[in-house]
Design an enzyme around this catalytic site. Structure first.
Site, PDB file in Angstrom:
ATOM      1  N   CYS A   3      -1.368   2.844   5.497  1.00 56.24           N
ATOM      2  CA  CYS A   3      -1.050   1.776   4.542  1.00 56.24           C
ATOM      3  C   CYS A   3      -1.065   2.378   3.140  1.00 56.24           C
ATOM      4  O   CYS A   3      -0.875   3.591   2.995  1.00 56.24           O
ATOM      5  CB  CYS A   3      -1.992   0.583   4.695  1.00 56.24           C
ATOM      6  N   ASN A   6      -5.571   2.751   2.326  1.00 60.05           N
ATOM      7  CA  ASN A   6      -6.431   3.142   3.466  1.00 60.05           C
ATOM      8  C   ASN A   6      -7.827   2.523   3.372  1.00 60.05           C
ATOM      9  O   ASN A   6      -8.817   3.130   3.787  1.00 60.05           O
ATOM     10  CB  ASN A   6      -6.521   4.689   3.586  1.00 60.05           C
ATOM     11  N   CYS A   8      -7.891  -1.376   3.532  1.00 57.76           N
ATOM     12  CA  CYS A   8      -7.790  -2.734   4.093  1.00 57.76           C
ATOM     13  C   CYS A   8      -7.111  -2.743   5.455  1.00 57.76           C
ATOM     14  O   CYS A   8      -7.755  -2.976   6.480  1.00 57.76           O
ATOM     15  CB  CYS A   8      -7.036  -3.662   3.135  1.00 57.76           C
ATOM     16  N   ARG A   9      -5.789  -2.501   5.495  1.00 57.42           N
ATOM     17  CA  ARG A   9      -5.038  -2.664   6.744  1.00 57.42           C
ATOM     18  C   ARG A   9      -5.195  -1.510   7.729  1.00 57.42           C
ATOM     19  O   ARG A   9      -5.484  -1.742   8.915  1.00 57.42           O
ATOM     20  CB  ARG A   9      -3.539  -2.858   6.426  1.00 57.42           C
ATOM     21  N   SER A  10      -4.962  -0.273   7.268  1.00 57.93           N
ATOM     22  CA  SER A  10      -4.956   0.828   8.248  1.00 57.93           C
ATOM     23  C   SER A  10      -6.328   1.110   8.868  1.00 57.93           C
ATOM     24  O   SER A  10      -6.378   1.509  10.041  1.00 57.93           O
ATOM     25  CB  SER A  10      -4.305   2.092   7.673  1.00 57.93           C
ATOM     26  N   ASP A 117      -0.188  -7.188   2.662  1.00 56.74           N
ATOM     27  CA  ASP A 117      -1.325  -6.557   1.992  1.00 56.74           C
ATOM     28  C   ASP A 117      -2.339  -7.638   1.592  1.00 56.74           C
ATOM     29  O   ASP A 117      -2.021  -8.508   0.774  1.00 56.74           O
ATOM     30  CB  ASP A 117      -0.789  -5.829   0.748  1.00 56.74           C
TER      31      ASP A 117
HETATM   32  P1  4NP Z   1      -4.367  -1.384   1.901  1.00 56.32           P
HETATM   33  O1  4NP Z   1      -4.653  -2.382   0.692  1.00 56.32           O
HETATM   34  O2  4NP Z   1      -3.094  -0.638   1.538  1.00 56.32           O
HETATM   35  O3  4NP Z   1      -4.181  -2.286   3.067  1.00 56.32           O
HETATM   36  O4  4NP Z   1      -5.576  -0.479   2.001  1.00 56.32           O
HETATM   37  C1  4NP Z   1      -4.742  -1.971  -0.644  1.00 56.32           C
HETATM   38  C2  4NP Z   1      -5.908  -1.433  -1.111  1.00 56.32           C
HETATM   39  C3  4NP Z   1      -6.010  -1.068  -2.448  1.00 56.32           C
HETATM   40  C4  4NP Z   1      -4.934  -1.232  -3.281  1.00 56.32           C
HETATM   41  C5  4NP Z   1      -3.751  -1.772  -2.794  1.00 56.32           C
HETATM   42  C6  4NP Z   1      -3.647  -2.136  -1.483  1.00 56.32           C
HETATM   43  N1  4NP Z   1      -5.031  -0.885  -4.650  1.00 56.32           N
HETATM   44  O5  4NP Z   1      -4.074  -1.148  -5.406  1.00 56.32           O
HETATM   45  O6  4NP Z   1      -6.033  -0.282  -5.050  1.00 56.32           O
END
Ligand code: 4NP
Length: 152
Positions: A3, A6, A8-10, A117
């Site tokens: 994602c 790294n 939240c989703r992955s 997201d």
């Molecule tokens: P992820 O979510 O891609 O599912 O881990 C996010 C985590 C952090 C951020 C964006 C999306 N950020 O902008 O810091």
């Protein structure tokens, strides 16, 4: 499982798929990474840890890392959580690595959809991401099992 951050989703996808592919034991190496490195070294978001724990999956010891070009060599299949991640991974990949890169929900037969997201959302968003990954994960596991059986 890739994602953006790294966290939240992955990490959820990694934990869920490890659980679903336990019957393959150590023959399958599942990992996750982010196309961005801002959170490298951090544990998953506490909301991802909490939602996984609610379904008896412990992802708390995972640590975020940025996707490396070497990963595209090392892994047979790379799953992107959304179309932006997919595009960014394809941009990193050599010609012969392009076909390894798949959109997770599309590979699950659910169409060209993103795993949304949940970063700016609340627990309800994390809950729906969990269920989406869990549902798609069953279909992905079936496809992976068929591929692995064909290889063996
Ligand atoms: P992820 O979510 O891609 O599912 O881990 C996010 C985590 C952090 C951020 C964006 C999306 N950020 O902008 O810091």
């Amino acid at each position: 499982m890739v994602c953006l951050g790294n966290i939240c989703r992955s990490p959820l996808a990694e934990g869920i798929m490890r659980e679903k592919l336990t019957s393959f034991g150590s023959s399958v190496n599942i990992d996750s990474a982010g196309t961005g490195g801002w959170h490298a070294g951090e544990a998953p978001d506490r909301r991802s840890i909490a939602i996984a724990a609610r379904y008896h999956i412990d992802i708390s010891s995972q640590r975020a890392r940025k996707l490396q070009k070497a990963d595209l060599d090392k892994f047979d299949i790379i799953f992107a959580m959304d179309t932006n991640n997919h595009k960014d991974i394809l941009a990193m990949a050599d010609e012969n690595q392009q076909e390894k890169v798949h959109l997770f929900l599309e590979f699950a037969g659910m169409g060209k959809q993103d795993v949304p997201d949940p970063w700016y959302g609340d627990m309800t968003d994390f809950e729906s991401v969990y269920h989406l990954l869990d549902k798609a994960g069953d279909k992905v596991a079936l496809r992976l099992e068929a591929l692995l059986l064909k290889k063996s």
